[in-house]
Design a protein around this motif. Structure first.
Motif, PDB file in Angstrom:
ATOM      1  N   LEU A 270       0.797  -1.219   0.000  1.00  0.00           N
ATOM      2  CA  LEU A 270       0.000   0.000   0.000  1.00  0.00           C
ATOM      3  C   LEU A 270       0.833   1.274   0.000  1.00  0.00           C
ATOM      4  N   LEU A 271       2.157   1.159  -0.084  1.00  0.00           N
ATOM      5  CA  LEU A 271       2.990   2.352   0.014  1.00  0.00           C
ATOM      6  C   LEU A 271       2.672   3.363  -1.075  1.00  0.00           C
ATOM      7  N   SER A 272       2.390   2.892  -2.277  1.00  0.00           N
ATOM      8  CA  SER A 272       2.114   3.816  -3.381  1.00  0.00           C
ATOM      9  C   SER A 272       0.852   4.635  -3.158  1.00  0.00           C
ATOM     10  N   THR A 273      -0.056   4.154  -2.311  1.00  0.00           N
ATOM     11  CA  THR A 273      -1.299   4.892  -2.055  1.00  0.00           C
ATOM     12  C   THR A 273      -1.072   6.105  -1.175  1.00  0.00           C
ATOM     13  N   VAL A 274       0.119   6.206  -0.550  1.00  0.00           N
ATOM     14  CA  VAL A 274       0.426   7.380   0.274  1.00  0.00           C
ATOM     15  C   VAL A 274       1.678   8.093  -0.229  1.00  0.00           C
ATOM     16  N   SER A 275       2.089   7.776  -1.452  1.00  0.00           N
ATOM     17  CA  SER A 275       3.300   8.404  -1.990  1.00  0.00           C
ATOM     18  C   SER A 275       3.141   8.852  -3.434  1.00  0.00           C
ATOM     19  N   SER A 276       1.952   8.723  -4.006  1.00  0.00           N
ATOM     20  CA  SER A 276       1.778   9.063  -5.422  1.00  0.00           C
ATOM     21  C   SER A 276       0.579   9.975  -5.658  1.00  0.00           C
ATOM     22  N   ALA A 277       0.296  10.865  -4.690  1.00  0.00           N
ATOM     23  CA  ALA A 277      -0.770  11.862  -4.880  1.00  0.00           C
ATOM     24  C   ALA A 277      -0.224  12.965  -5.788  1.00  0.00           C
ATOM     25  N   LEU A 278      -0.571  12.905  -7.067  1.00  0.00           N
ATOM     26  CA  LEU A 278      -0.042  13.809  -8.074  1.00  0.00           C
ATOM     27  C   LEU A 278      -1.032  14.933  -8.368  1.00  0.00           C
ATOM     28  N   PRO A 279      -0.599  15.985  -9.073  1.00  0.00           N
ATOM     29  CA  PRO A 279      -1.524  17.070  -9.435  1.00  0.00           C
ATOM     30  C   PRO A 279      -2.701  16.551 -10.257  1.00  0.00           C
TER      31      PRO A 279
END
Length: 401
Positions: free
Chosen positions: A70-79
């Protein structure tokens, strides 16, 4: 009115920032979508947030999220583009969530149909696809989430307070209400949130499925009083399928981070952070073996090396800056001593001193004034003395080296 038809596939450039609904751009798939636009145009939003990686590393939560995929769900919030996301929501229809429908997982946005279903969400984030198991016993769920004090799930969901969760599940709950099943209610743990948290703890969460069906609840103006979630996810999935926004559109980026606050480690809650991976076998030799008495600080050895190195670099940088400042002020003190003895001050040091007083002392006095830590008369006296010092010092500044 811009409603799509089979023989219309062209579009013109328009000023999308003005929300112009009278252009020839096909924004809506159906008449109903057009009529529902007002239900979405002014809706508030819930932006995803990236985690404060340094703080999460200190509690070994980076490793925890990695172990759950789940790491990408808290590290990939893009514009994201605000209006594009609104158009996505207004074109949602019940058939999109009906697995028996040929329109399942297909959303119309600007003359094109995009794939949007649980598998697409999992592929986008790289989250694991996990088969659903039997329903979890709610009593086991609440006992696990609270660390034991509450052993029976309350009949009234409002009585499950976030303050009762363990420190680990408290942090995860903060992520849940922002990135996983967003809501504005931050103090209560709903039944669905509790089941999500329990599934994460047991590595049994199929992330794409609950996210997909949460989004589908907003179809046809649904959940009218709720803010619209998953902005970055929706826009990111559209871009991954070669969506290109108009040249006049601008992206919005959320700057706030998911932080770990000290309150999560206070009170009567069960403290289970830093997280320790129970599946990792203990060493059979070395300084920390099974025969070595375990100290309370042993858990902190699980902090990732990268996090420790980052923190160490930050400390060393501050020490280096402090040494440079100390050397400068020692030099300045020597010049002041010379000034008091012979009445001569180097030009550059004089300017530096005056600049330092203006930049540092002035704002600090104003801040104290605003916080009502100084009375008016005290403030006037300090300003008068400060000004007098500057005007007395200036005539003595000479080009002496």
């Amino acid at each position: 009115m811009d409603v799509a038809s089979d023989d219309e596939t062209s579009s013109d450039n328009i000023d999308l920032n003005d929300y112009d609904l009278s252009s020839s751009f096909n924004m809506f798939y159906t008449e109903e979508a057009f009529s529902n636009w007002s239900l979405y145009a002014n809706r508030a939003l819930i932006e995803e947030r990236n985690a404060d990686m340094e703080a999460f590393s200190r509690k070994n939560l980076i490793e925890f999220l990695k172990s759950r995929g789940l790491l990408s769900t808290v590290s990939s919030a893009l514009p994201y583009c605000h209006k594009v996301v609104l158009e996505f929501y207004v074109n949602l229809s019940p058939s999109i969530s009906d697995a028996r429908s040929p329109k399942f997982g297909r959303v119309f946005v600007r003359n094109r149909v995009y794939n949007f279903e649980p598998q697409i969400i999992n592929d986008y984030y790289g989250t694991p696809v996990i088969a659903e198991g039997p329903p979890s016993d709610l009593n086991d769920v609440i006992s696990t989430l609270t660390g034991g004090p509450i052993r029976q799930f309350p009949a009234h969901p409002a009585k499950v307070l976030a303050a009762n969760l363990t420190s680990l599940y408290s942090v995860l709950h903060k992520i849940v209400i922002r990135n996983w099943t967003p809501t504005t209610n931050t103090t209560v743990v709903t039944k669905s949130q509790a089941l999500t948290l329990f599934a994460i703890g047991n590595s049994s969460l199929n992330f794409g499925r609950p996210v997909f069906y949460t989004i589908m609840q907003y179809a046809h103006g649904g959940l009218k009083s709720s803010k619209l979630p998953f902005l970055s996810l929706i826009y990111g999935i559209l871009e991954s399928q070669v969506f290109i926004k108009e040249i006049t559109e601008h992206s919005t980026n959320a700057n706030e981070l998911l932080k770990i606050v000290p309150a999560l480690f206070k009170g009567k809650r069960n403290i289970d952070l830093p997280w320790i991976d129970s599946t990792t076998s203990p060493p059979t030799s070395g300084p920390f073996t099974s025969s070595t008495p375990q100290r309370p600080m042993d858990g902190y050895l699980k902090i990732p090396v990268a996090g420790v190195q980052s923190h160490l670099d930050h400390v060393l940088k501050r020490i280096s800056q402090a040494k440079a400042d100390l050397a400068y002020y020692e030099d300045l003190a020597a010049d002041l001593k010379l000034f008091l003895e012979v009445g001569v001050f180097s030009e550059q040091k004089g300017r530096d001193l005056i600049k330092w007083m203006l930049v540092h002392l002035g704002p600090r006095m104003m801040k104290m004034m605003m916080k009502k830590r100084m009375r008016i008369i005290e403030y006037v006296l300090v300003v008068f003395g400060f000004s007098y010092l500057v005007f007395v010092l200036v005539p003595y500044v000479s080009p002496c080296t």
